[in-house]
Design a protein around this motif. Structure first.
Motif, PDB file in Angstrom:
ATOM      1  N   LEU A   7       0.833  -1.203   0.000  1.00  0.00           N
ATOM      2  CA  LEU A   7       0.000   0.000   0.000  1.00  0.00           C
ATOM      3  C   LEU A   7       0.867   1.252   0.000  1.00  0.00           C
ATOM      4  CD1 LEU A   7      -2.761  -1.011   2.587  1.00  0.00           C
ATOM      5  CD2 LEU A   7      -3.036  -0.808   0.114  1.00  0.00           C
ATOM      6  N   THR A  52      -2.369  -1.728  -5.538  1.00  0.00           N
ATOM      7  CA  THR A  52      -3.658  -2.317  -5.174  1.00  0.00           C
ATOM      8  C   THR A  52      -3.385  -3.748  -4.752  1.00  0.00           C
ATOM      9  OG1 THR A  52      -4.903  -0.921  -6.715  1.00  0.00           O
ATOM     10  CG2 THR A  52      -5.919  -2.994  -6.050  1.00  0.00           C
ATOM     11  N   TYR A 106      -8.511  -8.879  -0.045  1.00  0.00           N
ATOM     12  CA  TYR A 106      -8.817  -8.009   1.100  1.00  0.00           C
ATOM     13  C   TYR A 106      -9.474  -8.784   2.244  1.00  0.00           C
ATOM     14  CZ  TYR A 106     -11.709  -4.848   3.853  1.00  0.00           C
ATOM     15  OH  TYR A 106     -12.342  -4.213   4.892  1.00  0.00           O
ATOM     16  N   GLU A 127      -6.919  -6.550   9.089  1.00  0.00           N
ATOM     17  CA  GLU A 127      -6.989  -5.117   8.785  1.00  0.00           C
ATOM     18  C   GLU A 127      -6.335  -4.252   9.860  1.00  0.00           C
ATOM     19  OE1 GLU A 127     -11.007  -3.915   7.038  1.00  0.00           O
ATOM     20  OE2 GLU A 127     -11.443  -5.821   8.035  1.00  0.00           O
ATOM     21  N   SER A 149     -16.791  -0.666   7.611  1.00  0.00           N
ATOM     22  CA  SER A 149     -16.808  -0.983   6.181  1.00  0.00           C
ATOM     23  C   SER A 149     -17.768  -0.080   5.419  1.00  0.00           C
ATOM     24  CB  SER A 149     -17.217  -2.449   5.967  1.00  0.00           C
ATOM     25  OG  SER A 149     -18.507  -2.692   6.489  1.00  0.00           O
ATOM     26  N   LEU A 177     -15.793   2.471   3.523  1.00  0.00           N
ATOM     27  CA  LEU A 177     -14.692   2.027   2.671  1.00  0.00           C
ATOM     28  C   LEU A 177     -14.906   2.286   1.187  1.00  0.00           C
ATOM     29  CD1 LEU A 177     -13.589  -1.269   4.448  1.00  0.00           C
ATOM     30  CD2 LEU A 177     -12.273   0.847   4.202  1.00  0.00           C
ATOM     31  N   ASN A 198     -12.136  -9.311  -3.614  1.00  0.00           N
ATOM     32  CA  ASN A 198     -12.138  -7.931  -3.132  1.00  0.00           C
ATOM     33  C   ASN A 198     -10.700  -7.457  -2.954  1.00  0.00           C
ATOM     34  OD1 ASN A 198     -14.920  -8.228  -2.964  1.00  0.00           O
ATOM     35  ND2 ASN A 198     -14.893  -8.694  -0.781  1.00  0.00           N
ATOM     36  N   LYS A 244      -7.904  -4.132  -1.828  1.00  0.00           N
ATOM     37  CA  LYS A 244      -7.691  -2.878  -1.113  1.00  0.00           C
ATOM     38  C   LYS A 244      -6.837  -1.980  -1.998  1.00  0.00           C
ATOM     39  CE  LYS A 244      -6.887  -1.175   3.570  1.00  0.00           C
ATOM     40  NZ  LYS A 244      -8.306  -0.786   3.740  1.00  0.00           N
ATOM     41  N   GLU A 245      -7.326  -0.774  -2.223  1.00  0.00           N
ATOM     42  CA  GLU A 245      -6.634   0.146  -3.133  1.00  0.00           C
ATOM     43  C   GLU A 245      -5.629   1.010  -2.366  1.00  0.00           C
ATOM     44  OE1 GLU A 245      -8.663   1.164  -6.793  1.00  0.00           O
ATOM     45  OE2 GLU A 245     -10.518   1.177  -5.634  1.00  0.00           O
ATOM     46  N   GLY A 261      -6.600   3.118   0.522  1.00  0.00           N
ATOM     47  CA  GLY A 261      -7.243   2.442   1.644  1.00  0.00           C
ATOM     48  C   GLY A 261      -8.664   2.006   1.389  1.00  0.00           C
ATOM     49  N   SER A 262      -9.291   2.486   0.330  1.00  0.00           N
ATOM     50  CA  SER A 262     -10.671   2.096   0.022  1.00  0.00           C
ATOM     51  C   SER A 262     -10.694   0.654  -0.498  1.00  0.00           C
ATOM     52  CB  SER A 262     -11.280   3.045  -1.016  1.00  0.00           C
ATOM     53  OG  SER A 262     -10.566   2.963  -2.239  1.00  0.00           O
ATOM     54  N   VAL A 263     -11.885   0.094  -0.580  1.00  0.00           N
ATOM     55  CA  VAL A 263     -12.038  -1.288  -1.019  1.00  0.00           C
ATOM     56  C   VAL A 263     -12.872  -1.342  -2.289  1.00  0.00           C
ATOM     57  CG1 VAL A 263     -13.107  -3.509  -0.441  1.00  0.00           C
ATOM     58  CG2 VAL A 263     -11.750  -2.294   1.266  1.00  0.00           C
TER      59      VAL A 263
END
Length: 440
Positions: free
Chosen positions: A67, A72, A76, A81, A106, A109, A247, A249-250, A253-255
């Motif tokens: 990250l 990415t 996830y 986390e 979430s 997210l 899924n 995680k970018e 931090g978003s999903v």
């Protein structure tokens, strides 16, 4: 003749002293040759740290490093986390501290950098409790890496004392105790940890050997594994993300959810909504806002503001069916109805911008913009959140202004008093009007 024994004794003492001096000097010289080896052992064991004594466990460390590198990251759902965020903050360079950080569950997210604006990182956690949210901020505070702005996505269960123990199971209770004592000046059971035994590992030859073996194996195979040799299932994802089968995680931090979930049809969404309505984790037994957690939330927000960090409250809506269900079955949910009115009053009193609502009709979010009963799509957030700079000025989105102008006049109680009044109805906006208003 009588002086000879004394002279011999003096010579003997001198020889003894010289012998001890040169012996000591020899030991010091030999030790000096050993110091570089000892320093290398300490440095190498600290850097590789297969047991995660200093750098954190290998799997979450791998995610945090990816990250930080702007990748990415896959899988996830398999991430620890909380461990990832702790290591992310720990290793975040001071010159890369984001201007804005979001905290929450979430349900936040889907908030992304392109909507917030500026440098941004989403520290949302699945099932985040009040303890989790305060811990995340305290991590930033402890490391001296506070953002300029903090978006707090306030879920109603943060004030539910009945579910607090269950929600806090995943939270770091030691860190929370430290925050209560050192941050808020409250009494807690926090004790300074004894780090002496921990640091002894750095000069342990066995730990050094283990780190060397791990590093050589990883270099030979190129595969990231745990200390036990198990594969670490996290990889940097490249290429087109639209057809993802897991899924991810970018970097902000978003999903991003996997493709089949994002593309559910109406029947699939409603099946999940109905299932969630029957559980509503975190809300059952919510007969009233808990005084302890309400007071702690107030103290926490005051603490954040005392650090010269701007605060913005964000409320993400529930699916209209969830709201209808709760209204039709109010027993045990009384506290839920207290939260939003209280938050709005608190925000106004403390000059905190507040965006969103738990009731979709208050902010004009149509049913089509929900993934399920608890999570709305990024497109929904764009309807009512104008970005951080506009939010700090209290500005509305163009869509929100049009929605209130078009639907608010004839539905004042439904739109402006949702979750303050008694209605559970949800407006159905005209599709053509919505397409034009949301595009503007």
């Amino acid at each position: 003749m009588t002086n000879q024994p004394k002279q011999k004794k003096k010579h003997s003492l001198l020889r003894t002293l010289l012998y001890r001096f040169f012996t000591g000097l020899e030991i010091v010289i030999k030790f000096c040759f050993f110091i570089p080896i000892l320093l290398f052992m300490v440095w190498f064991s600290h850097k590789v740290d297969i047991s995660g004594l200093f750098q954190g466990e290998l799997a979450p460390r791998e995610v945090a490093n990816m990250l930080l590198a702007g990748d990415t990251v896959s899988n996830y759902d398999k991430m620890d986390e909380r461990a990832v965020l702790k290591l992310y903050v720990q290793n975040l360079p001071e010159d890369q501290v984001p201007d804005t950080v979001a905290l929450g569950s979430s349900r936040v997210l889907q908030l992304r950098q392109d909507l917030v604006g500026g440098s941004f990182f989403n520290m949302g956690l699945s099932g985040a409790s009040a303890m989790d949210i305060m811990n995340c901020f305290y991590l930033l505070d402890k490391e001296g890496k506070l953002p300029k702005n903090l978006i707090i996505a306030v879920d109603p269960w943060l004030f539910n004392g009945d579910s607090a123990a269950d929600l806090n199971k995943k939270a770091d209770t030691e860190l929370f105790s430290e925050f209560l004592q050192k941050g808020l000046g409250m009494t807690s059971d926090y004790e300074e940890p004894d780090k002496l035994e921990l640091w002894k590992a750095l000069i342990d030859p066995a730990y050094f050997q283990g780190n060397v073996k791990y590093a050589l194996k990883q270099r030979a195979t190129g595969e990231a594994t745990t200390e036990d040799g198990e594969s670490i299932p996290f990889q940097a994802v490249t290429g087109d993300l639209d057809s993802l089968d897991n899924n991810v995680k970018e970097p902000d931090g978003s999903v991003l959810y996997q493709a089949d979930f994002r593309n559910w049809d109406y029947d699939q969404v409603m099946a999940e909504v109905l299932d969630q309505a029957g559980t509503l984790d975190g809300l059952h037994g919510f007969s009233q806002m808990d005084p302890y957690w309400t007071d702690l939330f107030e103290r926490f927000v005051s603490y954040v503001q005392s650090k010269d960090v701007n605060v913005v409250f964000l409320l993400t809506p529930y699916h209209p069916f969830i709201i209808k269900h709760v209204y039709n079955n109010p027993q045990g949910f009384e506290g839920f109805f207290e939260v939003e009115p209280w938050l709005r009053s608190f925000a106004e009193e403390h000059n905190i911008p507040l965006y969103g609502s738990y009731h979709a009709s208050r902010i004009g979010v149509p049913e089509s913009l929900f993934y399920d009963g608890l999570h709305c799509k990024p497109e929904a957030l764009k309807l009512y959140f104008p970005g951080i700079e506009a939010a700090l000025q209290g500005l509305q989105t163009s869509y929100e202004a049009q929605y209130l102008e078009t639907y608010g006049a004839d539905n004042a109680d439904l739109v402006t008093n949702a979750l303050v009044g008694t209605t559970a109805d949800c407006l159905v906006v005209d599709e053509e009007w919505f397409a034009a208003a949301s595009a503007s």
